[in-house]
Design a protein around this motif. Structure first.
Motif, PDB file in Angstrom:
ATOM      1  N   MET A   1      35.430  21.208  47.541  1.00 30.96           N
ATOM      2  CA  MET A   1      34.722  21.870  46.474  1.00 30.96           C
ATOM      3  C   MET A   1      34.190  23.219  47.071  1.00 30.96           C
ATOM      4  SD  MET A   1      31.600  19.361  45.632  1.00 30.96           S
ATOM      5  CE  MET A   1      31.219  20.143  43.900  1.00 30.96           C
ATOM      6  N   LEU A   2      34.482  24.430  46.289  1.00 36.28           N
ATOM      7  CA  LEU A   2      34.727  25.690  46.913  1.00 36.28           C
ATOM      8  C   LEU A   2      33.838  26.540  46.186  1.00 36.28           C
ATOM      9  CD1 LEU A   2      37.140  25.000  46.695  1.00 36.28           C
ATOM     10  CD2 LEU A   2      37.620  26.424  48.512  1.00 36.28           C
ATOM     11  N   ASP A   3      32.755  27.321  46.803  1.00 40.45           N
ATOM     12  CA  ASP A   3      31.865  28.220  45.897  1.00 40.45           C
ATOM     13  C   ASP A   3      31.640  29.758  45.869  1.00 40.45           C
ATOM     14  OD1 ASP A   3      29.608  29.919  44.024  1.00 40.45           O
ATOM     15  OD2 ASP A   3      27.751  28.538  45.796  1.00 40.45           O
ATOM     16  N   GLU A   4      33.367  30.349  45.389  1.00 40.37           N
ATOM     17  CA  GLU A   4      33.522  31.810  45.034  1.00 40.37           C
ATOM     18  C   GLU A   4      34.145  31.871  46.348  1.00 40.37           C
ATOM     19  OE1 GLU A   4      33.523  34.069  43.045  1.00 40.37           O
ATOM     20  OE2 GLU A   4      31.570  34.021  41.732  1.00 40.37           O
ATOM     21  N   PRO A   5      35.152  31.294  46.118  1.00 34.88           N
ATOM     22  CA  PRO A   5      36.262  31.347  47.551  1.00 34.88           C
ATOM     23  C   PRO A   5      36.838  32.887  47.325  1.00 34.88           C
ATOM     24  CG  PRO A   5      37.433  30.306  45.860  1.00 34.88           C
ATOM     25  CD  PRO A   5      35.551  30.312  45.189  1.00 34.88           C
ATOM     26  N   LEU A   6      37.224  33.326  46.068  1.00 38.85           N
ATOM     27  CA  LEU A   6      38.154  34.562  46.552  1.00 38.85           C
ATOM     28  C   LEU A   6      37.232  35.965  45.798  1.00 38.85           C
ATOM     29  CD1 LEU A   6      40.453  33.294  43.411  1.00 38.85           C
ATOM     30  CD2 LEU A   6      40.549  33.307  46.072  1.00 38.85           C
ATOM     31  N   ALA A   7      36.139  35.785  46.552  1.00 40.14           N
ATOM     32  CA  ALA A   7      34.983  36.276  46.216  1.00 40.14           C
ATOM     33  C   ALA A   7      35.123  37.459  47.433  1.00 40.14           C
ATOM     34  CB  ALA A   7      33.750  36.277  46.195  1.00 40.14           C
ATOM     35  N   ASN A   8      35.521  38.660  47.590  1.00 39.16           N
ATOM     36  CA  ASN A   8      35.177  39.792  48.338  1.00 39.16           C
ATOM     37  C   ASN A   8      37.025  40.179  49.327  1.00 39.16           C
ATOM     38  OD1 ASN A   8      32.982  41.243  48.411  1.00 39.16           O
ATOM     39  ND2 ASN A   8      32.168  38.733  48.991  1.00 39.16           N
ATOM     40  N   LEU A   9      37.385  39.361  48.573  1.00 35.83           N
ATOM     41  CA  LEU A   9      38.648  38.936  49.249  1.00 35.83           C
ATOM     42  C   LEU A   9      39.874  40.241  48.761  1.00 35.83           C
ATOM     43  CD1 LEU A   9      39.704  35.792  50.098  1.00 35.83           C
ATOM     44  CD2 LEU A   9      38.428  37.030  51.018  1.00 35.83           C
ATOM     45  N   ASP A  10      40.849  40.713  49.324  1.00 32.06           N
ATOM     46  CA  ASP A  10      41.651  41.897  48.520  1.00 32.06           C
ATOM     47  C   ASP A  10      42.864  40.898  47.823  1.00 32.06           C
ATOM     48  OD1 ASP A  10      43.823  41.043  50.229  1.00 32.06           O
ATOM     49  OD2 ASP A  10      43.578  42.792  51.638  1.00 32.06           O
TER      50      ASP A  10
END
Length: 294
Positions: free
Chosen positions: A166-175
């Motif tokens: 389970m991952l909470d916003e794993p793509l946030a703030n990544l290029d």
């Protein structure tokens, strides 16, 4: 790393409701998420996406109804769940090495209290190898990019050999490149190990090629839809509160796009959701049972 070959529903909600500070966040949540699938949790800001994941983890008691995770009440199977919180990259000790951080997923609070066993170290290195960071084992987290630190977080969650990630916003703030690398790791976990994955996401576009469905929070209620039903312009327009189109490019890529003016819309190659999914989503996608290893 291994996964359990037993077939069962991963997450089951029955008339579930959540409250915070005396305010109802969402209610009447009844749906089932099958094992071996990749599911997003989507909705507008404040709709209760993180709250839903926290109730599934047993971190927040329900106000009503029930949640079962991996066949048990929420919170009872935490040792079979890998969890990557949204705050991981900002809160973890940046002086830790990659290996030390991943080992926390094996021995948790015991880290530093006793020597690490060779079996624990092998388990951590398997997780690092799978996420492609084994060559950075001795690097300090402070030396890594945001994308690499996110992969460290995933490796730490994998180190306990979970059945559910389970991952909470794993793509946030990544290029863009780091987002793609993270999505590729999730796809490999699902396809090669049959792992069930749930992702809180603000933007679905990067995840669309690997999703089986989504839990969407709409009008105060969580609902589940398979990918065929999710890619519907009317549903997404209602969900996001702005006109949305499901678009397919001539190159075969698909994405969700806010509508522009009528002239610009004319250049879009629009397809029914089922056409898009049949063409792109299930290419070389094994069943959950085929993807699992004993």
């Amino acid at each position: 790393m291994q996964t359990d070959s037993k077939e069962e529903d991963a997450i089951v909600l029955v008339n579930a409701a959540a409250r915070r500070g005396g305010r109802e966040i969402w209610s009447h949540g009844s749906f089932t998420i099958p094992s071996g699938t990749i599911t997003a949790i989507v909705g507008t800001n404040g709709a209760g996406k993180t709250t839903l994941m926290q109730t599934e983890l047993g971190l927040l008691p329900l106000a009503a109804g029930s949640i079962q995770v991996l066949g048990q009440p929420a919170g009872k199977e935490s040792d079979r769940i890998g969890y990557v919180p949204q705050s991981y990259t900002s809160e973890v000790d940046a002086n830790l090495t990659v290996e030390q951080s991943v080992l926390l997923g094996v021995n948790g609070t015991r880290f530093g209290a006793r020597p690490t066993s060779s079996a624990e170290r092998r388990q951590a290195h398997q997780a690092m190898t799978f996420t492609g960071i084994e060559d950075r084992a001795n690097s300090r987290l402070s030396e890594l990019s945001g994308g690499l630190r996110q992969r460290v977080a995933i490796a730490q969650a994998l180190a306990c050999d979970p059945l559910l990630l389970m991952l909470d916003e794993p793509l946030a703030n990544l290029d863009l490149a780091s987002q793609r690398e993270t999505v590729h790791v999730l796809a490999r976990l699902n396809r090669q190990l049959g792992m069930t994955i749930q992702v809180v996401a603000h933007d679905l576009n990067m995840l669309l090629p690997i999703l089986d469905g989504a839990v969407y929070l709409l009008d105060g209620h969580p609902h589940y839809a398979g990918i065929h039903d999710l890619l519907d312009s009317d549903l997404l327009t209602h969900l996001y509160g702005t006109q949305v189109e499901v678009v397919s490019t001539p190159q075969g890529e698909m994405f969700i796009s806010p509508s522009t003016d009528e002239t610009a819309q004319g250049s879009h190659d629009l397809h029914r959701p089922t056409e898009i999914v049949q063409e792109h989503h299930h290419q070389a996608r094994p069943s959950a049972a085929e993807g699992r290893r004993s």
